[in-house]
Write a protein that holds these residues in place. Structure first.
Motif, PDB file in Angstrom:
ATOM      1  N   ASP A 177      42.325 -26.319  15.710  1.00  0.00           N
ATOM      2  CA  ASP A 177      43.703 -26.066  15.286  1.00  0.00           C
ATOM      3  C   ASP A 177      44.180 -27.176  14.352  1.00  0.00           C
ATOM      4  O   ASP A 177      43.653 -28.299  14.404  1.00  0.00           O
ATOM      5  CB  ASP A 177      44.579 -26.044  16.549  1.00  0.00           C
ATOM      6  N   ASP A 178      45.152 -26.867  13.531  1.00  0.00           N
ATOM      7  CA  ASP A 178      45.800 -27.862  12.661  1.00  0.00           C
ATOM      8  C   ASP A 178      44.779 -28.610  11.809  1.00  0.00           C
ATOM      9  O   ASP A 178      44.901 -29.824  11.589  1.00  0.00           O
ATOM     10  CB  ASP A 178      46.608 -28.871  13.499  1.00  0.00           C
ATOM     11  N   GLU A 235      47.413 -20.812   8.736  1.00  0.00           N
ATOM     12  CA  GLU A 235      48.612 -20.732   9.566  1.00  0.00           C
ATOM     13  C   GLU A 235      49.858 -21.029   8.749  1.00  0.00           C
ATOM     14  O   GLU A 235      49.800 -21.796   7.796  1.00  0.00           O
ATOM     15  CB  GLU A 235      48.538 -21.809  10.654  1.00  0.00           C
TER      16      GLU A 235
HETATM   17 MG    MG Z   1      48.248 -25.075  14.293  1.00  0.00          MG
END
Ligand code: MG
Ligand code: C2E
Ligand code: MG
Ligand code: MG
Length: 278
Positions: A177-178, A235
């Motif tokens: 993520d990220d 995202e």
């Molecule tokens: Mg994220």
């Protein structure tokens, strides 16, 4: 009283009120778990090449009778303070499995990803706990994806490698993520055989001056994912032009307000039915 003292008194009163609210909220956490006030919200992830919802991310909301609908930005620090974040992550997984069980029975299941806090993943028994919950519901492991934050790796890439391997050997998908927001993205890609990266929102929240540089970085990262055969998700996509750009660059999936905000489970089901019918 001079004005300085008054300002100080006012400030500390506000701080005091915030502290009281914070303490009251902390005290309600156990009740919130018992009464299932924490809710799974689902945000669709749209696959660009066939324009379908093939997966969703589970995001926590606290539907509190006292405080209204609270977001992770407020919930997570509270739970972290009380050491209850792990409990939340497993509560979320449990509820994700309940949703999946229903979908599998209705023959409309798609993969759901859920977030795991960065410290929990390294605790002994983490993998067993995850598998135990999924198997309790008899869910096919392919339906579950675990999102870990890039900042977990730091200097623990050996430990992370074994955990990721073990989860994958059990058929689970792992996403980072990220991606791109932390310290060691590229090094991590070298060492850890993750399935998916989720490009951080920062790349799409830039002003015009930096937009060209951001685009160059995004296309570079996407090239890398193609070479390494890693699935890519972007995202925080809020407009059509970013979506089109990512489509041209061969990004696999989009998650963002452009398609939908995170939705309650029943709203998500309607969204998915309507979207996939198109
Ligand atoms: Mg994220
Ligand atoms: P994340 O995992 O990176 O999740 C994406 C966040 O971006 C979500 O915020 C989502 O609502 C938001 N988002 C999605 N599309 C857009 C967009 O187009 N524009 C903007 N401005 N925002 C968008 P949310 O739900 O507030 O969650 C924040 C963070 O809290 C998550 O970031 C995740 O790190 C954490 N989190 C959420 N649920 C859980 C959980 O159950 N367990 C753990 N450990 N962390 C969680
Ligand atoms: Mg996430
Ligand atoms: Mg790809």
């Amino acid at each position: 009283r001079d004005s300085k003292t008054e300002a100080y008194a006012f400030f500390s009163e506000r701080m005091y009120e915030n502290m009281l609210r914070h303490n009251r909220m902390e005290a309600s956490i156990k009740k919130a778990f018992d009464n299932e006030e924490f809710k799974v919200y689902l945000q669709p992830r749209i696959t660009l090449d066939d324009q379908r919802v093939h997966s969703a991310e589970a995001l926590v909301r606290w539907d509190s009778p006292e405080y209204g609908m609270l977001l992770p930005g407020e919930i997570i620090p509270l739970l972290e303070n009380r050491g209850s974040l792990e409990e939340l992550d497993m509560y979320m997984l449990d509820h994700v499995c309940q949703i999946l069980k229903k979908w599998i029975e209705a023959d409309k299941a798609i993969r759901i990803s859920f977030n795991v806090s960065r410290t929990y993943i390294f605790k002994p028994g983490f993998v067993q706990r995850v598998l135990q919950i999924i198997d309790h519901y008899g869910i096919n492991h392919e339906y579950i994806e675990i999102e870990i934050t890039e900042s977990v790796i730091f200097d623990r890439s050996d430990a992370l490698y074994s955990i990721v391997k073990e989860l994958q050997d059990n058929g689970l998908y792992i996403s980072m993520d990220d991606f791109g927001s932390g310290y060691s993205s590229l090094n991590m890609l070298k060492d850890i055989p993750i399935n998916t990266i989720k490009l951080d929102q920062v790349f799409f929240k830039t002003d015009a001056i930096n937009a060209q540089r951001a685009k160059a970085i995004i296309s570079g990262i996407l090239n890398l994912t193609h070479t390494l055969n890693i699935h890519s998700v972007a995202e925080g996509i809020e407009n059509e032009s970013d979506m089109k750009f990512l489509q041209r660059m061969g990004c696999d999936e989009i998650q963002g307000y452009y398609y939908s905000r995170p939705l309650s489970v029943s709203d998500f089901e309607s969204y998915m039915d309507a979207f996939n019918k198109k």
